[in-house]
Structure formats: structure tokens, C-alpha cells
Design an enzyme around this catalytic site. Structure first.
Site, PDB file in Angstrom:
ATOM      1  N   ASP A  72       0.859  -1.171   0.000  1.00  0.00           N
ATOM      2  CA  ASP A  72       0.000   0.000   0.000  1.00  0.00           C
ATOM      3  C   ASP A  72       0.908   1.238   0.000  1.00  0.00           C
ATOM      4  O   ASP A  72       2.088   1.153   0.373  1.00  0.00           O
ATOM      5  CB  ASP A  72      -0.898  -0.021   1.241  1.00  0.00           C
ATOM      6  CG  ASP A  72      -1.878   1.133   1.251  1.00  0.00           C
ATOM      7  OD1 ASP A  72      -2.544   1.361   0.219  1.00  0.00           O
ATOM      8  OD2 ASP A  72      -1.972   1.822   2.287  1.00  0.00           O
ATOM      9  N   ASP A 107      -0.294   5.127   0.700  1.00  0.00           N
ATOM     10  CA  ASP A 107      -0.598   6.126   1.724  1.00  0.00           C
ATOM     11  C   ASP A 107      -0.520   5.498   3.108  1.00  0.00           C
ATOM     12  O   ASP A 107      -1.224   4.536   3.410  1.00  0.00           O
ATOM     13  CB  ASP A 107      -2.002   6.705   1.495  1.00  0.00           C
ATOM     14  CG  ASP A 107      -2.097   7.499   0.207  1.00  0.00           C
ATOM     15  OD1 ASP A 107      -1.149   8.232  -0.099  1.00  0.00           O
ATOM     16  OD2 ASP A 107      -3.118   7.381  -0.490  1.00  0.00           O
ATOM     17  N   ASP A 165      -1.365  -0.681   6.100  1.00  0.00           N
ATOM     18  CA  ASP A 165      -1.576  -0.042   7.403  1.00  0.00           C
ATOM     19  C   ASP A 165      -3.037  -0.074   7.827  1.00  0.00           C
ATOM     20  O   ASP A 165      -3.363   0.444   8.895  1.00  0.00           O
ATOM     21  CB  ASP A 165      -1.113   1.413   7.360  1.00  0.00           C
ATOM     22  CG  ASP A 165      -1.994   2.287   6.471  1.00  0.00           C
ATOM     23  OD1 ASP A 165      -2.256   1.875   5.311  1.00  0.00           O
ATOM     24  OD2 ASP A 165      -2.443   3.354   6.916  1.00  0.00           O
TER      25      ASP A 165
END
Length: 336
Positions: free
Chosen positions: A17, A19, A215
């Protein structure tokens, strides 16, 4: 499972991922550049998988390269690409498609041989919606009119929030909710955690032993669960340690690490000791007579290994239908 070697050697491809994992806004996450360079040098293929449909792979790759993470457009897989593939399977080749989103979504639509348009007056055959910071009332209204006409509606993703350098901001899910409220309809969703995004990623990367790195529990980790692959959760984005002990099975990561340096480490083995007790990385957690989970005198150096042991204790109790021991004071003992 527990890898017996560093993760960048145990898996052939990291599905990262962006961001909150590699960068936040315009800045790289601490330790990300160095960790990714070491993982790449060790032979791991790095692929960047994002639910953000606003930017093109070329733009994302250029941003990564500027941050010190060399990347080519082919290394970037977006929810826009997954959404465009779904749309292309629903409409005739060359069809016009109403695009509510940024250039990343328009480019993905063109890649599938379709024609992006901005108005219902241009007779689109479908509507596809993705995040873009410039979307306003007029675009949302246009999408609503199209959906009310019965056009197929595909959303790149439904993330309610996105992390930025200044904090957490509304994501595409909030924009989709506006159209949903106006129309009463539901879109077909392409992005993480749903299967279309995993399919798009595997098609484009050719990964055989992928490791999802993210995250967010509800997108990255659940997406790994839906794809039947392992995952590494890092704590540089939106997920906080206190969200893990009561996570549902679909939201439970395989590995935990403070940041992307976890790719370079051998994850500590998790041992079940009996009686609801677990050990990981030098930390031992067990139920106490007062109904709480607590750590023994032995302490490890990595608090996230202790968190893994604590989570194993709560998850095993929940899965067995037993009362989950009170874990919050145990979490406080870790300093997390």
C-alpha cells in the site's frame, strides 16, 4: 505461518500500500526508502497497490522515484485499473463511460478501449467513480442522474478516509455515500479488500508468493485474507495497536512491524504454551486470576512481538468461544 527467514527472502513480491505505508502526502514515511532499497537489493519484487484512483501510474511512479524509491509505471497497480476492467466487462468496446474522478481513472478507462466523458448528455453506457480532491457537487449530481437512469455504477473503492501529511481526510467512500444517499443504489466496488483488486494485482505482477503490506485492517489486511495470502501490518498509518486484540479473523495480519523495516527481519516465532498463554519474541502473555492478560517477567526488545502474543491470546479465546481476557492493561505494559 511464521517465516524462518527475513520476509523479503520468504516472499517473491511485496504488494505495498502507499498512503500511510510508503509515504504520507508528499513525504516518505521514516525508514521506508532505506528498507525498500534493501528489500529490492535482496531480490524482492516491489509492487505498489493503492486504492487511490486519482493519479496515474506514471504520476505515482514519478513521485516514488523522487522520494528515492525507484519505480516504473508498471510497478503501480491502482483501484482505477481494477474498476476500469470491471466496466469493460459490462459494456461494448469503445463505449462512452461517465468518469467521476481524476486523470488516473480516465487513463484507466482509456486503457480498456473506452471513452471517458464528463456528462450524462454524452450518452455514457456506465458510470465509474473514484477519488479526486477536485470533485464537487456538480460531478456528484451528474453521477446521481446517471445512476438513476439505471446505468451500471462501479466505484474504485469505498475507503471512508485517507491519510495525508496534515491528518486524516475524507476518502472516496464519503463521495460514494453521497451518490448512494441520492439514489438508493449500491455500486459494484473494485478496490481493496474485494477480489477484483487482488485479481488485478496478480494479473499485473505475476506474483507467486505475494506478501500484502499495509496499514489498514479493513482494506489491506482483509484484502489479503480474501486473496488467501499472508500480510504484514505496519503502524505508520491509520491502524492503532488497540484495534488488534478484538479484530475479526478477516482483519488479522500474519505479521506485525513498526514500519517497513519489518520486511528485512525474521519475524519472531509464536508459541502456544497452553492454558491460554502465548510467547513471541521473548514476551510471554497469560491470563491472570483477576481475568486480565499480563506479561511475565521475561521481556523482549520488540513491543510488536509482545503485541502479537497478546493478540494470539485474545484471538484464541474468541475463536474458542471463551470469554476474552481484559487486555488493555497488558497493552499498556508494552508502551504502545
Amino acid at each position: 505461518m511464521t517465516a524462518e527467514q527475513p520476509l523479503h527472502l520468504a516472499y517473491d513480491t511485496a504488494l505495498l500500500d502507499l498512503d500511510g505505508v510508503v509515504y504520507a502526502g508528499a513525504a516518505a514515511i521514516p525508514h521506508a526508502v532505506e528498507a525498500l532499497d534493501a528489500a529490492r537489493s535482496g531480490g524482492m519484487h516491489l509492487a505498489y497497490v493503492t486504492n487511490n484512483a486519482s493519479r496515474t501510474p506514471e504520476t505515482v511512479a514519478a513521485h516514488l522515484t523522487e522520494l528515492g524509491v525507484p519505480a516504473a509505471p508498471a510497478d503501480v497497480i491502482t483501484s482505477a485499473q481494477a474498476a476500469a476492467r470491471i466496466v469493460a466487462e459490462k459494456v461494448p468496446p469503445g463505449s462512452a463511460v461517465l468518469v467521476i474522478g481524476g486523470e488516473g481513472l480516465r487513463e484507466a478507462v482509456r486503457e480498456r478501449g473506452l471513452v471517458p466523458v464528463a456528462s450524462l448528455d454524452e450518452n455514457p453506457a456506465a458510470v465509474v467513480q473514484g477519488y479526486d480532491p477536485g470533485i464537487g457537487w456538480q460531478q456528484l449530481a451528474e453521477a446521481s442522474y446517471a445512476v438513476q437512469r439505471g446505468l451500471p455504477w462501479v466505484a474504485s473503492n469505498t475507503d471512508l478516509t485517507i491519510p495525508t501529511a496534515r491528518g486524516t481526510a475524507p476518502g472516496n467512500g464519503t463521495l460514494v455515500a453521497a451518490v448512494r444517499t441520492a439514489t438508493g443504489a449500491e455500486p459494484e466496488v473494485a478496490g481493496k479488500p474485494l477480489p477484483p483488486m487482488h485479481r488485478e494485482t496478480v494479473i499485473r505482477t505475476g506474483a507467486r508468493r505475494p506478501l500484502v503490506v499495509g496499514d489498514r485492517l479493513d482494506t489491506d489486511i482483509e484484502g489479503a485474507f480474501n486473496g488467501g495470502v499472508d500480510s504484514l501490518l505496519v503502524f505508520t498509518g491509520v491502524t492503532r495497536p488497540e484495534q488488534l486484540p478484538e479484530a475479526e479473523p478477516k482483519d488479522r495480519p500474519t505479521y506485525l512491524a513498526a514500519d517497513l523495516r519489518g520486511l528485512l527481519a525474521v519475524p519472531p516465532a509464536l508459541e502456544e504454551l497452553g492454558g491460554g498463554a502465548f510467547r513471541c519474541g521473548g514476551w510471554t502473555v497469560a491470563p491472570r486470576e483477576d481475568g486480565r492478560l499480563g506479561f511475565g517477567e521475561e521481556r523482549g526488545t520488540d513491543p510488536y512481538a509482545g503485541l502479537r502474543a497478546l493478540c494470539a491470546a485474545t484471538w484464541s479465546a474468541a475463536d474458542a468461544g471463551r470469554p476474552v481476557p481484559e487486555w488493555r492493561k497488558g497493552l499498556a505494559e508494552l508502551g504502545l
